[in-house]
Design a protein around this motif. Sequence first.
Motif, mmCIF file in Angstrom:
data_model
loop_
_atom_site.group_PDB
_atom_site.id
_atom_site.type_symbol
_atom_site.label_atom_id
_atom_site.label_comp_id
_atom_site.label_asym_id
_atom_site.label_seq_id
_atom_site.Cartn_x
_atom_site.Cartn_y
_atom_site.Cartn_z
ATOM 1 N N GLU A 173 0.856 -1.187 0.000
ATOM 2 C CA GLU A 173 0.000 0.000 0.000
ATOM 3 C C GLU A 173 0.892 1.238 0.000
ATOM 4 O O GLU A 173 1.652 1.472 0.937
ATOM 5 N N VAL A 174 0.791 2.014 -1.076
ATOM 6 C CA VAL A 174 1.649 3.179 -1.290
ATOM 7 C C VAL A 174 0.834 4.445 -1.075
ATOM 8 O O VAL A 174 -0.237 4.610 -1.671
ATOM 9 N N VAL A 175 1.326 5.338 -0.231
ATOM 10 C CA VAL A 175 0.638 6.606 -0.008
ATOM 11 C C VAL A 175 0.948 7.543 -1.168
ATOM 12 O O VAL A 175 2.112 7.790 -1.492
ATOM 13 N N GLY A 176 -0.097 8.034 -1.807
ATOM 14 C CA GLY A 176 0.085 8.945 -2.929
ATOM 15 C C GLY A 176 -1.243 9.537 -3.337
ATOM 16 O O GLY A 176 -2.266 9.301 -2.704
ATOM 17 N N SER A 177 -1.226 10.307 -4.396
ATOM 18 C CA SER A 177 -2.442 10.919 -4.917
ATOM 19 C C SER A 177 -3.037 10.025 -6.002
ATOM 20 O O SER A 177 -2.328 9.604 -6.909
ATOM 21 N N ARG A 178 -4.329 9.754 -5.899
ATOM 22 C CA ARG A 178 -4.987 8.962 -6.942
ATOM 23 C C ARG A 178 -5.076 9.746 -8.255
ATOM 24 O O ARG A 178 -5.105 9.174 -9.330
ATOM 25 N N SER A 179 -5.148 11.077 -8.157
ATOM 26 C CA SER A 179 -5.430 11.885 -9.344
ATOM 27 C C SER A 179 -4.191 12.402 -10.054
ATOM 28 O O SER A 179 -4.178 12.516 -11.272
ATOM 29 N N HIS A 180 -3.143 12.736 -9.315
ATOM 30 C CA HIS A 180 -1.964 13.313 -9.985
ATOM 31 C C HIS A 180 -0.682 12.951 -9.235
ATOM 32 O O HIS A 180 -0.248 13.656 -8.342
ATOM 33 N N MET A 181 -0.082 11.855 -9.601
ATOM 34 C CA MET A 181 1.217 11.478 -9.049
ATOM 35 C C MET A 181 2.314 11.937 -10.001
ATOM 36 O O MET A 181 2.144 11.901 -11.223
ATOM 37 N N SER A 182 3.443 12.361 -9.425
ATOM 38 C CA SER A 182 4.568 12.768 -10.262
ATOM 39 C C SER A 182 5.101 11.564 -11.038
ATOM 40 O O SER A 182 4.882 10.408 -10.655
ATOM 41 N N GLN A 183 5.823 11.852 -12.121
ATOM 42 C CA GLN A 183 6.388 10.772 -12.926
ATOM 43 C C GLN A 183 7.325 9.904 -12.098
ATOM 44 O O GLN A 183 7.358 8.684 -12.229
ATOM 45 N N GLU A 184 8.085 10.544 -11.180
ATOM 46 C CA GLU A 184 9.025 9.798 -10.339
ATOM 47 C C GLU A 184 8.289 8.811 -9.431
ATOM 48 O O GLU A 184 8.748 7.694 -9.198
ATOM 49 N N THR A 185 7.121 9.253 -8.918
ATOM 50 C CA THR A 185 6.325 8.362 -8.072
ATOM 51 C C THR A 185 5.745 7.216 -8.892
ATOM 52 O O THR A 185 5.740 6.055 -8.456
ATOM 53 N N LEU A 186 5.282 7.533 -10.088
ATOM 54 C CA LEU A 186 4.778 6.482 -10.979
ATOM 55 C C LEU A 186 5.877 5.471 -11.300
ATOM 56 O O LEU A 186 5.637 4.260 -11.323
ATOM 57 N N TYR A 221 5.573 5.648 1.881
ATOM 58 C CA TYR A 221 5.174 6.974 1.407
ATOM 59 C C TYR A 221 6.350 7.582 0.656
ATOM 60 O O TYR A 221 7.292 8.079 1.262
ATOM 61 N N PRO A 222 6.339 7.518 -0.679
ATOM 62 C CA PRO A 222 7.377 8.176 -1.460
ATOM 63 C C PRO A 222 6.983 9.631 -1.709
ATOM 64 O O PRO A 222 5.894 9.901 -2.214
ATOM 65 N N ARG A 223 7.859 10.560 -1.347
ATOM 66 C CA ARG A 223 7.550 11.975 -1.573
ATOM 67 C C ARG A 223 8.600 12.556 -2.509
ATOM 68 O O ARG A 223 9.683 12.963 -2.076
ATOM 69 N N PHE A 224 8.281 12.553 -3.777
ATOM 70 C CA PHE A 224 9.207 13.027 -4.796
ATOM 71 C C PHE A 224 8.710 14.368 -5.327
ATOM 72 O O PHE A 224 8.456 14.541 -6.519
ATOM 73 N N ALA A 225 8.535 15.305 -4.397
ATOM 74 C CA ALA A 225 8.063 16.659 -4.682
ATOM 75 C C ALA A 225 8.482 17.535 -3.494
ATOM 76 O O ALA A 225 8.797 17.017 -2.422
ATOM 77 N N PRO A 226 8.485 18.859 -3.658
ATOM 78 C CA PRO A 226 9.001 19.731 -2.584
ATOM 79 C C PRO A 226 8.155 19.701 -1.313
ATOM 80 O O PRO A 226 6.925 19.645 -1.364
#
Length: 271
Positions: A173-186, A221-226
Amino acid sequence: MSTTGIKLNSNLRTAIEASLKAGEVIMHVYDTEFDVELKDDKSPLTEADKRANDVINSFLIPTEIPIISEENKQTDYSIRKDWKHCWVVDPVDGTKEFIKRNGEFTVNIALIKDGKPELGVIYVPATKILYYADVATQKAYKAELSSHLTPMHDILERSKVLQPKPDHEQTVEVVGSRSHMSQETLDYVEGLKKAGKSVDIVSKGSSLKFCLVAEGSADVYPRFAPTMEWDTAAGQAICNAVGIEVISKETDQPLLYNKHNLLNPWFLVSK
């Protein structure tokens, strides 16, 4: 597991009291029509941010420990670099969630020692859920409260120990946004799938993302954004207290605080 034998560090007690009082004033604003300003960096600011910051300062200033808060004027690094301890505060983390009125905003208060989180409090005013942790004792707790005015003995009565998920499950289970994940998270998610894992995306606002991992509702929880230090310090304390690491993608070491630049590198929250 509920526990009534919790011994609270006095600074942790102060941070909890500050977060609840801040939650009360935040909800007073939340339940009215409020204006939204834009700060210099184009991030939104409401009356709730300002009022909560004033309340939290009123609790923390008497501790005589310096404060880094999103809504305070920042002290120059030439002075900050000599601080052994400091508070790191976000009076309303998730102001965008606050404006959307979806309830997923938090009060974040952390105590930092030598650049590392020592104590952390995350309070969710809309649901009256409190998370708090003492890294030294390796204990983190969650309490569901009936009121922002809940007395401390009742908070302790309601507190349950946080426990992360066991790591042998096939679905991640990965914490992220269902609608707009960054390319790095994808790309990160794709890497898990290539390793033979099933992946479910779990979505939450604000610092609640850290809480999901700490309480066993998500694995990573990958956070690849500021993010800024006040976005992460309390969440890192809660995660660290239950054996979850918050690792910089720049250094492969835990995130550090009271840096010259208060902007965080990208990071990964996992066991």
